[in-house]
Design a protein around this motif. Structure first.
Motif: not given
Length: 437
Positions: A338, A341-346, A348, A351, A403, A406-407
């Motif tokens: 977990s 996932v939270l570190y490498y993705n924005p 929810l 997004r 884009s 979003a990043a």
């Protein structure tokens, strides 16, 4: 038929009568005679040398001076219909019974003196079945004993053992031979024994003309054991050994090893044998002393067989600790995944906001592009190409801008840009309505 001697000689000559197939075997010495009959059959007791001058013939069962007459020639009907007089002198007995056996006396009553003739009746009963044979191990465990029994006959039958057609009584390996009533036992030295050797017992009886026989086949023991077993320290375990074939019955023992002495019952070891199955129970297993292979040994006078039964002793496993460790490791793995996932993705929400902003911009740009094309239809192909090119660049810039947003790790204030585009769309729509009017 008369023979010299008394009752002992008569018994000795019974075999001769059987071999000659004489219907009635007799032996006598002077006026004494021995007669043999069969249970259920009939017999004729002769009153020999009866004088024609005899006025009466009397038959007595037992001592004539102590018992009354059994039958008299002057009596028309005797008390027992099984008894009858033949030739006014001899006594016939039918349906012979064992209680008819005994001494009989024939007395001639003459004018001056009486004449007596004594007859001993032996009632024989042949055995109803065939002989039974089996083998056993002597008390010392080193010799073979052959048993042959043929009960139910009277007098007792004659029994003897044979091996390959020869009597064992004449062999060199015979140690002893004993007979008691209906059973004959011969003890043999085990040095001449071999696997599947057959011995035959032959029995004969005074009444039966044909011999009866039985046989026994001696065998080396065959063993069967169970797979290796496991015992936890402090628990109990039972090792099993089974004899599948043996004649005579084998003696089962347990050893700690081939070179170790036999295990004696007691302490932590218990040995129980039921028929051909032996069980060794070890209590309170110890990892240092009880682990390894045990030897189950089966032995009879014919041979010896051994089989290994292996035992593994282990420390008990903490089931609660193992389950707890698995649960903890599972939680750690879930938390780690977990976090990655939270570190490498924005988030929810970020997004979703980025996707909504990107979609609204695309629609507004397309609407603007279509309005510009409708207003400048008369300017020519070159101006249309210029507008189309600028529209494409605007769309690409908007997509790239969405884009990039979003990043970003934080949510941008997307409300202003949306409102501006919305205002432009509303204004242009009003202008179109005015021109139409």
């Amino acid at each position: 038929m008369r023979f010299p001697g008394g009752t002992a000689v008569a018994r000795l000559l019974l075999a001769v009568c059987v071999w000659r197939q004489v219907p009635q075997c007799r032996s006598a010495a002077g006026t004494a005679e021995v007669v043999f009959g069969k249970v259920g059959g009939s017999i004729l007791l002769l009153c020999r040398n009866v004088s024609k001058e005899a006025t009466e013939v009397l038959w007595f069962q037992g001592d004539p001076h102590s018992f009354p007459p059994l039958f008299s020639s002057r009596v028309a009907f005797p008390p027992d219909v099984r008894f009858s007089l033949v030739d006014n002198s001899s006594l016939r007995i039918t349906e012979l019974r064992l209680q008819d056996e005994g001494n009989y006396t024939c007395r001639e009553v003459l004018n001056k003196t009486d004449h007596e003739h004594r007859v001993q009746l032996l009632v024989a009963n042949p055995p109803r079945s065939t002989p039974k044979c089996w083998a056993e191990t002597s008390s010392s465990g080193l010799m073979l004993q052959l048993f042959c029994s043929w009960p139910g006959g009277y007098p007792h039958p004659t029994l003897h053992w044979r091996e390959e057609g020869h009597d064992l009584e004449n062999s060199s390996w015979l140690i002893s031979s004993t007979s008691s009533s209906d059973t004959h036992v011969e003890t043999l030295n085990s040095s001449h024994l071999s696997h599947r050797k057959v011995f035959k017992c032959v029995g004969s009886h005074i009444i039966e003309q044909e011999e009866s026989a039985c046989s026994v086949e001696i065998k080396v023991p065959s063993l069967e054991s169970e797979p290796p077993k496991t015992c936890f320290v402090g628990d109990n375990v039972t090792l099993t050994c089974r004899v599948t074939e043996s004649m005579p019955a084998a003696r089962l023992t347990w050893l700690r090893g081939i070179t170790q002495p036999e295990i004696e019952p007691g302490g932590r070891f218990f040995i129980a044998q039921e028929g051909n199955v032996s069980r060794l129970t070890i209590q309170n297993c110890s990892q240092g002393t009880d682990g390894g292979c045990y030897v189950c040994k089966a032995q009879n006078p014919v041979g010896l067989r051994e089989v290994f039964v292996c035992l593994t002793v282990k420390e008990p496993t903490n089931v609660v600790g193992v389950v707890g460790a698995v649960v903890v490791l599972s939680l750690v793995a879930v938390l780690t995944v977990s976090g990655v996932v939270l570190y490498y993705n924005p988030l929810l929400c970020l997004r979703g906001a980025a996707f909504r902003s990107q979609g609204s911009d695309d629609v507004l740009v397309l609407v603007d592009s279509e309005d510009d094309d409708d207003d400048d239809d008369d300017e020519g192909n070159r101006e249309e190409d210029t507008m189309g090119s600028s529209t494409k660049h605007e769309v690409m810039a908007l997509v790239n801008g969405g884009s990039i947003q979003a990043a970003r790790p934080s949510c941008p204030p997307g409300g202003d840009e949306g409102e501006q585009h919305g205002g432009v769309a509303l204004q242009k729509t009003s202008g179109e309505d005015t021109q139409g009017t």
